[in-house]
Design a protein around this motif. Structure first.
Motif, PDB file in Angstrom:
ATOM      1  N   ASN A   1      20.660 -36.606 -48.613  1.00 17.26           N
ATOM      2  CA  ASN A   1      21.291 -35.282 -48.669  1.00 17.26           C
ATOM      3  C   ASN A   1      20.383 -34.190 -49.215  1.00 17.26           C
ATOM      4  O   ASN A   1      20.813 -33.351 -50.008  1.00 17.26           O
ATOM      5  CB  ASN A   1      22.584 -35.340 -49.501  1.00 17.26           C
ATOM      6  CG  ASN A   1      23.724 -35.962 -48.719  1.00 17.26           C
ATOM      7  OD1 ASN A   1      23.794 -35.818 -47.501  1.00 17.26           O
ATOM      8  ND2 ASN A   1      24.625 -36.632 -49.407  1.00 17.26           N
ATOM      9  N   VAL A   2      19.127 -34.193 -48.748  1.00 16.75           N
ATOM     10  CA  VAL A   2      18.199 -33.151 -49.167  1.00 16.75           C
ATOM     11  C   VAL A   2      17.587 -32.457 -47.959  1.00 16.75           C
ATOM     12  O   VAL A   2      17.060 -33.115 -47.071  1.00 16.75           O
ATOM     13  CB  VAL A   2      17.044 -33.733 -50.017  1.00 16.75           C
ATOM     14  CG1 VAL A   2      15.959 -32.679 -50.260  1.00 16.75           C
ATOM     15  CG2 VAL A   2      17.564 -34.265 -51.335  1.00 16.75           C
ATOM     16  N   VAL A   3      17.681 -31.122 -47.905  1.00 18.95           N
ATOM     17  CA  VAL A   3      16.759 -30.329 -47.094  1.00 18.95           C
ATOM     18  C   VAL A   3      16.073 -29.351 -48.042  1.00 18.95           C
ATOM     19  O   VAL A   3      16.710 -28.772 -48.915  1.00 18.95           O
ATOM     20  CB  VAL A   3      17.443 -29.584 -45.912  1.00 18.95           C
ATOM     21  CG1 VAL A   3      18.075 -30.568 -44.944  1.00 18.95           C
ATOM     22  CG2 VAL A   3      18.459 -28.578 -46.395  1.00 18.95           C
ATOM     23  N   PHE A   4      14.748 -29.221 -47.900  1.00 22.09           N
ATOM     24  CA  PHE A   4      13.938 -28.486 -48.868  1.00 22.09           C
ATOM     25  C   PHE A   4      12.774 -27.859 -48.129  1.00 22.09           C
ATOM     26  O   PHE A   4      12.096 -28.518 -47.361  1.00 22.09           O
ATOM     27  CB  PHE A   4      13.432 -29.474 -49.927  1.00 22.09           C
ATOM     28  CG  PHE A   4      12.691 -28.842 -51.076  1.00 22.09           C
ATOM     29  CD1 PHE A   4      13.360 -28.532 -52.252  1.00 22.09           C
ATOM     30  CD2 PHE A   4      11.335 -28.557 -50.998  1.00 22.09           C
ATOM     31  CE1 PHE A   4      12.685 -27.961 -53.334  1.00 22.09           C
ATOM     32  CE2 PHE A   4      10.662 -27.974 -52.068  1.00 22.09           C
ATOM     33  CZ  PHE A   4      11.337 -27.676 -53.242  1.00 22.09           C
ATOM     34  N   THR A   5      12.519 -26.574 -48.361  1.00 18.69           N
ATOM     35  CA  THR A   5      11.412 -25.941 -47.632  1.00 18.69           C
ATOM     36  C   THR A   5      10.367 -25.378 -48.570  1.00 18.69           C
ATOM     37  O   THR A   5      10.673 -24.889 -49.662  1.00 18.69           O
ATOM     38  CB  THR A   5      11.909 -24.801 -46.721  1.00 18.69           C
ATOM     39  OG1 THR A   5      10.813 -24.376 -45.893  1.00 18.69           O
ATOM     40  CG2 THR A   5      12.399 -23.604 -47.515  1.00 18.69           C
ATOM     41  N   SER A   6       9.111 -25.472 -48.106  1.00 21.81           N
ATOM     42  CA  SER A   6       8.010 -24.785 -48.774  1.00 21.81           C
ATOM     43  C   SER A   6       7.327 -23.801 -47.840  1.00 21.81           C
ATOM     44  O   SER A   6       6.337 -23.182 -48.221  1.00 21.81           O
ATOM     45  CB  SER A   6       6.976 -25.794 -49.292  1.00 21.81           C
ATOM     46  OG  SER A   6       7.521 -26.598 -50.298  1.00 21.81           O
ATOM     47  N   GLY A   7       7.849 -23.642 -46.594  1.00 21.04           N
ATOM     48  CA  GLY A   7       7.156 -22.741 -45.700  1.00 21.04           C
ATOM     49  C   GLY A   7       7.960 -22.360 -44.469  1.00 21.04           C
ATOM     50  O   GLY A   7       8.630 -23.204 -43.866  1.00 21.04           O
ATOM     51  N   ALA A   8       7.892 -21.082 -44.107  1.00 16.30           N
ATOM     52  CA  ALA A   8       8.547 -20.599 -42.888  1.00 16.30           C
ATOM     53  C   ALA A   8       7.629 -19.546 -42.275  1.00 16.30           C
ATOM     54  O   ALA A   8       6.991 -18.779 -42.999  1.00 16.30           O
ATOM     55  CB  ALA A   8       9.902 -19.983 -43.211  1.00 16.30           C
TER      56      ALA A   8
END
Lengths: 269, 269, 269, 269, 269, 269
Positions: free
Chosen positions: D225-232
């Motif tokens: 249950n993880v969504v995690f972003t470091s870049g877009a």
């Protein structure tokens, strides 16, 4: 005569302390050295709470103490001496976590016997146990001796204190019991009477405690509300000299009559 | 052939299960009975995680398992059998808290040897230890074998898994390691190579794990992200059959080549 | 002359207190007002533990203190005054959580320097750090100065206490160290000697503490077993007047000789 | 083009990874080396969560990442590169505990600006903050930007995610929010709109999340249950390519229309 | 005249104690017996903190106390007596967890009224509530009366203390408030003024506390820093005799003027 | 016909949902409004877990639900309706912390009866209780009905689920039981049979659970491994339609035969 913990170079060592009176003590400057203790050095811990048992049959003093390692846990260490000048490392007597090891002054049914407190992961399992050994190297036949009592002064922890005293009625064990309040623990002392032939069998236990923090020096100090013993000496006249630490700050001497302690064990519980 | 835990009347018993293939199993309806286990009954717990060691010299199977008591803690229980029909209770092998006891299939330097995991009060001390015994009754000479590795897949707990497999290079031990994430623990399996003569000495250890949760049945179940073993069988052709539980919900069979597991032990760490 | 916390309308303000003797104090009735402190008001907290640094070169007193907000955490606040009548808000010097900020009385290599204790999520990271600033607005080049020492009197927390005292041997810093017992924390004071040119470099540190709770008013009070300092004044004759709070209940004055404190820093550790 | 964490020799290093498509990646075998990073080596930690900001004015890529040390805490590290072949260590940008540092792609009012999440001792203070710097060495003027929202999907933690995207309406920040259930944390992504001139000022914020765990590979993995972003990356046609990690196990690519993300920021809350 | 807890056979019973002076007490040897208390016996707990309310209209004393069961939680028990010789069990007045029940000495709007402190799972919800009953059997219309105050002396817990005293200005309630320091809780006493017709409505509340630990016997004892009351008697001359426990070790008597307590309720908060 | 929670403007409201089939639902866009619920608004919380009881004698539907306030705790709220168009607020039925309130469909011995789960401070006290009321305003005669079972699937929590179903053998209650693993809680459903005349008396209880997480949509979702019911409908043909939430993510319908559920209650435990 008593061993004492000293903080030195961040590693605690025992030192000898001498007294004629039990209240005035002369402490040696140099720490005690254990022969052949490579195994102990390797364990890389510090040690505390020595209990000295004199086994008359062997004319030897056995010293059991706790050895703490942050990485590996607390275990029981064992040394022996005949003269308090040379001390020999015997070996560890337990796996971690175990502390408060106290050797009986006689073999029982041909085996060495030891009270201790294994220290389980879960705080509800802090009881007094007994183990046996033919040689102080291999230990087994472990059994629980006394458990904590809910809502009583000894409801959080119980652990062996002094070396068991042989009496006509059985082995008298002075133990500590802990109660947790909302502002810290209260350590007090109680008494157990163990069967002479089968000391895993409790034949008497005090209802109330026999010594609890009451004086200012027991109430106030580095760790308030603590009385804790590692040694008691029964004199021929029935006097028991109980050496105990108070508030983790001072050492004290209390006296009791053996008969009174045995009577406490006969309280209805 | 394998023992199996069954929940029955709220007290767990072992039952025999038989298989020709390792994947299809026939489970006996009646639980196994241990002769002379009054001591075990008294302890009033339930038991789990059996490890079966065949000691060829004695033509005897020894079964080590964990016995849990809410009041008294988790200890190692021992039974033996020659035919998987009659089982005899030997006695407890440890004080609490200790679990994951695994007996070596041979005496080492004339002593029985056992891997286990003492379970200290403080969660940072969950390492694999070894103990020795002349008779399975008295145990001693305990030493740490392998510790957890910070920031690695085995950084929270390590415990013995399968019975050590004798190889030309030493004893191969398949162990479990635990990592704690913010959403629960991940149990994985790794390998250790222990010195043949002194199995307290680690001569090889995998860097990464050899089996981790990946399949849906390992990821999803009563306890997600768990693979855990209590038994592995090395075939003559070098195949290792690893029986393992997945997600605390299903039993699985994985196979590996002994050579690959030994190679993993030679990884640089 | 000293600032003092007063509880008033559930929001704590500082007040001036005056003394000729250091032991008799006259406390002003009205709280101190900071000019241009809209930013501080917005933060919606209360504040405590002021440390006053006199920067002679600027003929200005800088006051560093902790500002607490339940929602946003504890940060370092900064005000300055030339006359203790008008106080000007400078701005926050840190993000949360950081407290115990203490400004050096001189610029070092052309930069303001500050000791502080960042307060990480994990209780094992409670060390003394240093940061630098060209202008008291932007801070950087942060480095750890001194860490806690396991199993020692300062094993749980260390934090800067008094404003560093310039000596021939380096900067003398009186810091607090905390030990956790099973019945609460013990706060004591120790000394560090920091390199004159690079105060992130520790060139001396006491082994034992220089002031610990011993008197009844240090042992007993709202928070037992606490001595804590936010200010010390070195007199020309080598006397150090140490103002400290005891048991979070009373303010006390202790004196020491600078030479003794420096000697303590030379202890072997 | 993206940096990637690799576990190697128990110390994590970044490696370059290349892709034409954003879904197929070629990962370099050798880790990236930072020039002049003695300070970083000394800190003795491992690092993760790199955020790459291209500052067009300087034709330079700045990379902010978290550096973890067990003893000293988590801090923000900074490196820069012009060609992704040579990388230069700039220095730490924070004291501990601080992570999720994200640099804005332009100076604001003549200062570098950075979003981050200071990580206070108390779990209730996990908010998004902003700090400014004239030179990437000294940082200050820190202010809270966005706090957690009780009983909402972002009620336990919020932290900066992608590098802020400049839009006509302001800076669009994709952030993560965390909710704690009785069986672990749920990490989801939301959007904030920050004022162009004063990015500490929130002018829009989504009510619901824009991406939450739904697919099996987001629900199930090492950390469920993880969504995690470091870049877009915002394309010229209004498409936003969002690179995100799922279940701490796989890397994913999601796409959105910039207009939809801005619309979400206008939701009434 | 006062009831007293006695530890006897590990089950606590109340006993009568008599005094002419309020400071010298004669305690009865035999415990009080409650008629028809099968329901209480079944609950299998121990009880403490009795509050005695005299309802003049009925010429009856009602005693509310806490009944603790490890398995089932803490509930409010109710007995009544006309002569302190025969006591009749009325029944429980609450589900668990609820304690500190205090009955008003008059019906209000035709209903019995009771202050209490429901004890929720989460430590932040420790407030004073009121409930009403037509018959002491069925209770309802519960409402919060007073909550804890952040960063104040009563910021962790508040609970009803003495039976409300009827004054011209409203009901005067002496309550306890708890503050948690890093070394344990501090229990102090404050005052509330409740509306005569609608006692759920607070019309006055002290800012500071009216009695806090200060004397050595209040600071030092089994539970340091506790003053706690279960009973206060207002004399005709305006003197309020407050009986309170100190440090969970001794019983004390303090006196105040009703006018001063009412004035404290008018403090601005 | 069923009520449903909807997140809207950060305050949760109930909405009507209609279905012919029990699996296809049409949800109303507008939330339900309660008449005269000022008291509820004041409480300033959100609400969830509605249980609808049809009291045929009164041709009225009563809805019990949990009302949560961060400051004040979780209480039971009560509304009634005759047509699911107009709903009238009745009042709170409990003090905090109490949830899972379920009204019986008939008065018992002339009193309304309710199952609930008071939620004590200490996590070991999470049992099913019963209370009675003459008027839904005042409640009393509370008694424990069913406790948790150690080492069983319902060893951490038990709480009422569906409205009790009247059968010839007694009241059939479908309840939830919780087990805590090292990676989160497992919620499952079991059955209790309560005496018709005295429903505080358990006359049957399943040994195993009747519904546990097994399908992927029960295992995987926002809160893994949860099945939880607030409603079951017994058809005339003996079918029980059980509506339940799975993984806190989807609503499901399961069916069982009443006879099978009753048989489960007769299991030996």
């Amino acid at each position: 005569m008593m061993l004492r913990i000293e903080d030195m170079d961040r590693k605690q060592h025992f030192r000898m302390a001498y007294s004629e009176t039990g209240t005035e003590w002369r402490i040696e400057k140099d720490p005690v050295i254990f022969d052949h203790d490579e195994e102990l050095q390797e364990y890389n811990g510090f040690y505390y709470d020595p209990r000295i048992t004199y086994v008359a049959e062997e004319q030897t003093y056995y010293i059991n103490f706790a050895v703490h390692s942050d990485l590996l846990g607390v275990r029981g260490g064992q040394v022996k001496t005949k003269d308090f000048k040379r001390f020999e490392w015997i070996g560890f007597g337990t796996e971690p976590d175990c502390r408060n090891c106290v050797l009986f002054p006689e073999k029982i049914n041909g085996l060495y016997a030891r009270l201790d407190r294994p220290h389980g992961k879960d705080g509800t399992k802090n009881n007094i146990w007994i183990s046996y050994s033919p040689d102080l190297v291999y230990w087994g036949k472990s059994k629980v001796v006394a458990t904590t009592r809910p809502h009583h002064w000894d409801d959080a922890y119980v652990g062996p204190g002094a070396v068991p005293i042989k009496t006509k009625e059985g082995w008298l064990e002075i133990y500590h019991g802990v109660y947790r309040s909302c502002s810290g623990a209260i350590y007090r002392l109680g008494v157990l009477l163990l069967d002479m032939k089968d000391p895993s069998c409790v034949i008497g236990r005090c209802n109330g405690y026999v010594l609890g923090p009451r004086e200012l020096y027991e109430r106030v100090g580095d760790v308030p509300n603590v009385v804790f013993t590692s040694g008691a000496v029964a004199e021929d006249d029935g006097t028991v000299n109980l050496f105990y630490g108070a508030a983790d700050t001072v050492m004290c001497l209390a006296t009791a009559q053996l008969g009174d302690l045995l009577a406490a064990c006969r309280e209805a519980r």
